[in-house]
Motif scaffolding. Structure first.
Motif, short mmCIF file in Angstrom:
data_model
loop_
_atom_site.label_atom_id
_atom_site.label_comp_id
_atom_site.label_asym_id
_atom_site.label_seq_id
_atom_site.Cartn_x
_atom_site.Cartn_y
_atom_site.Cartn_z
N PRO A 86 -5.16 11.25 4.93
CA PRO A 86 -4.92 11.86 3.56
C PRO A 86 -3.75 12.77 3.22
N ILE A 87 -4.37 13.69 2.43
CA ILE A 87 -2.60 14.78 2.20
C ILE A 87 -3.03 15.63 3.26
N GLU A 88 -1.25 15.16 3.56
CA GLU A 88 -1.39 16.65 4.09
C GLU A 88 -0.21 17.79 4.41
N THR A 89 -0.03 18.57 5.07
CA THR A 89 1.15 19.50 4.63
C THR A 89 2.52 18.39 4.94
N VAL A 90 2.50 17.21 6.03
CA VAL A 90 4.16 17.29 6.33
C VAL A 90 2.91 15.18 6.44
N MET A 91 3.55 14.44 5.92
CA MET A 91 3.06 13.56 5.92
C MET A 91 4.20 11.70 6.34
N THR A 92 3.91 11.08 6.58
CA THR A 92 4.49 9.47 7.53
C THR A 92 4.24 8.71 7.18
N TYR A 93 5.31 7.43 7.54
CA TYR A 93 4.92 6.46 7.28
C TYR A 93 5.92 5.18 7.71
N LEU A 94 5.52 4.30 8.61
CA LEU A 94 6.56 3.18 8.90
C LEU A 94 6.65 2.51 8.35
N ASP A 95 7.95 1.67 7.75
CA ASP A 95 7.62 0.55 7.72
C ASP A 95 8.32 -0.59 8.54
N ARG A 96 7.70 -0.85 9.53
CA ARG A 96 8.59 -2.76 10.25
C ARG A 96 7.94 -3.81 9.63
N ASP A 97 8.10 -3.96 8.34
CA ASP A 97 8.05 -5.56 7.81
C ASP A 97 9.04 -6.63 8.12
N THR A 98 8.68 -7.53 8.33
CA THR A 98 10.00 -8.21 9.09
C THR A 98 10.86 -8.92 7.72
N ILE A 99 10.17 -8.33 6.22
CA ILE A 99 11.59 -8.54 5.41
C ILE A 99 12.68 -7.26 5.25
N LEU A 100 11.94 -6.71 5.97
CA LEU A 100 14.00 -5.41 6.34
C LEU A 100 14.65 -6.57 7.07
N GLN A 101 15.46 -6.12 6.81
CA GLN A 101 17.02 -7.19 7.36
C GLN A 101 18.27 -6.29 7.62
N PRO A 102 19.25 -6.28 8.86
CA PRO A 102 19.94 -5.26 9.05
C PRO A 102 20.71 -6.05 7.44
N ASN A 103 22.19 -5.00 7.67
CA ASN A 103 23.26 -4.65 6.69
C ASN A 103 22.66 -5.42 5.06
N THR A 104 21.53 -4.64 5.18
CA THR A 104 20.57 -4.92 3.31
C THR A 104 20.54 -3.23 2.78
N THR A 105 19.84 -3.43 1.80
CA THR A 105 19.87 -1.67 1.43
C THR A 105 17.99 -1.98 0.53
N ALA A 106 17.48 -0.86 1.76
CA ALA A 106 15.72 -0.89 0.81
C ALA A 106 15.68 0.07 0.07
N PHE A 107 14.69 0.26 -1.03
CA PHE A 107 14.82 1.36 -2.03
C PHE A 107 13.02 2.08 -1.47
N TYR A 108 12.62 2.96 -1.51
CA TYR A 108 11.12 3.71 -1.45
C TYR A 108 10.69 4.54 -2.45
N ARG A 109 9.78 4.35 -3.18
CA ARG A 109 9.17 5.18 -4.51
C ARG A 109 8.14 5.67 -4.02
N LEU A 110 7.51 6.82 -4.32
CA LEU A 110 6.78 7.48 -3.49
C LEU A 110 5.91 7.99 -4.60
N GLY A 111 4.60 8.35 -4.71
CA GLY A 111 4.06 8.84 -6.03
C GLY A 111 2.61 9.25 -5.16
N LEU A 112 2.18 10.34 -5.80
CA LEU A 112 0.86 10.46 -5.87
C LEU A 112 0.32 9.86 -6.95
N PHE A 113 -0.90 9.49 -6.31
CA PHE A 113 -2.69 8.75 -6.67
C PHE A 113 -3.29 9.65 -6.94
N ASP A 114 -3.98 9.52 -7.61
CA ASP A 114 -5.51 10.12 -8.45
C ASP A 114 -6.42 9.58 -8.17
N GLY A 115 -6.84 8.28 -8.01
CA GLY A 115 -7.57 7.19 -8.55
C GLY A 115 -7.13 6.83 -9.99
#
Length: 248
Positions: A86-115
Motif C-alpha cells: 500500500p501507499i506508505e510514508t516511506v516506500m521501497t522496492y528491491l530489484d534483483r532481476d538478472t537483467i541487471l549487469q555490472p558496469n551498466t546504467t539503469a533508469f527507474y521511473r516512478l509513478g502514482l497509479f490511481d487505477g
C-alpha cells in the motif's frame, strides 16, 4: 448569501484536497550492490541488486499504488517491473532481476497509479559499478605463511577495503554479512597489492578463509528538509584453503 458562502467553502476544501493529492514531490535514494564471487570454492557468480527507497515530502497520497518502471542503458524503453502497495510514508522496492549487469546504467521511473491513469513523479539514474577482480591469489590453495594479494583498480572509486574472514559461505547475502574479520585494511588507489603474513597462530592450517574486497561510494541526497544517502558498493570475494607445509 449564507448558502453561497457554504458552497464556496466546500469548493475551497475540495480544491485543497485535490492539490494535496497531486503534490507528489518525493525524496528518492538507492542502494546499489554488485557482488562478484571468484574462485572454485565459492563458484563463479555475479549478483546485482538495486534497492530503491522514496519518501513523500509533503503529504502522502491517500490511495492508489506506485508503479516502478525500468529502462537499461537509456531512457527510451521503460518497462513496468512492479506495482508497490500500500501507499506508505516511506516506500521501497528491491530489484534483483538478472537483467541487471555490472558496469551498466539503469533508469527507474516512478509513478502514482490511481487505477486508471499514471502520474509520473520521479526518474532516477543508477550507475551499476564494475566487478572487483583478483589477480592473486590465483589458486584456491595457499601453502605457506604468506598471502599475496593483487587486485584490479576499480574505476569510479577512491579506495578498497580488504578483509579476511575465518569463514566459508557461498550465498552472496551471507558473504556481505560476514562479521569479525581476522584482518582489515583500506588501500587507497592506485595501491592494489599487499603481502599479508598468515601465521598458524592466527590462521590455522586445513581451514578455508574468505577474502573480501569492498569499494564504496556514498552521495547525500536532499529534498525539502529531508536528507538521505545513496550508496554504491562493489564487493569481490575469493576463498582459499590453507594447507599445512607437508602432505596430508
Amino acid at each position: 448569501m449564507k448558502r453561497w458562502v457554504g458552497i464556496g467553502l466546500i469548493l475551497t476544501i475540495f480544491a485543497c484536497e485535490s492539490l494535496t493529492e497531486i503534490d507528489l514531490d518525493c525524496l528518492v535514494w538507492h542502494a546499489t550492490n554488485v557482488i562478484r564471487l571468484e574462485s572454485d570454492l565459492l563458484g563463479e557468480k555475479d549478483d546485482v541488486t538495486v534497492h530503491l527507497s522514496w519518501r513523500w515530502l509533503l503529504t502522502r497520497p491517500s490511495s492508489g499504488s506506485v508503479v516502478v518502471e525500468r529502462s537499461i542503458g537509456n531512457m527510451d524503453d521503460f518497462t513496468l517491473i512492479a506495482t508497490v502497495t500500500p501507499i506508505e510514508t516511506v516506500m521501497t522496492y528491491l530489484d534483483r532481476d538478472t537483467i541487471l549487469q555490472p558496469n551498466t546504467t539503469a533508469f527507474y521511473r516512478l509513478g502514482l497509479f490511481d487505477g486508471t491513469d499514471t502520474d509520473y513523479f520521479d526518474t532516477l539514474e543508477v550507475t551499476i559499478p564494475p566487478v572487483q577482480h583478483f589477480y592473486e591469489p590465483a589458486q584456491d590453495t595457499v601453502g605457506n605463511d604468506t598471502l599475496r594479494l593483487i587486485f584490479a583498480q576499480l574505476p569510479g572509486f577512491n579506495d578498497c577495503e580488504v578483509s579476511v574472514y575465518n569463514a566459508f559461505v557461498t550465498d552472496p547475502e551471507s558473504l556481505m554479512n560476514l562479521l569479525n574479520p581476522i584482518f582489515v585494511d583500506t588501500l587507497t588507489y592506485p595501491d592494489t597489492s599487499l603481502v599479508l603474513p598468515i601465521p598458524d597462530a592466527i590462521y590455522p592450517d586445513t581451514t578455508i578463509y574468505t577474502i573480501r574486497l569492498l569499494s564504496l561510494n556514498e552521495v547525500e541526497v536532499s529534498g525539502g528538509n529531508l536528507t538521505s544517502i545513496s550508496s554504491t558498493i562493489s564487493s569481490g570475494f575469493r576463498a582459499f584453503f590453507k594447507k599445512p607445509p607437508f602432505p596430508f
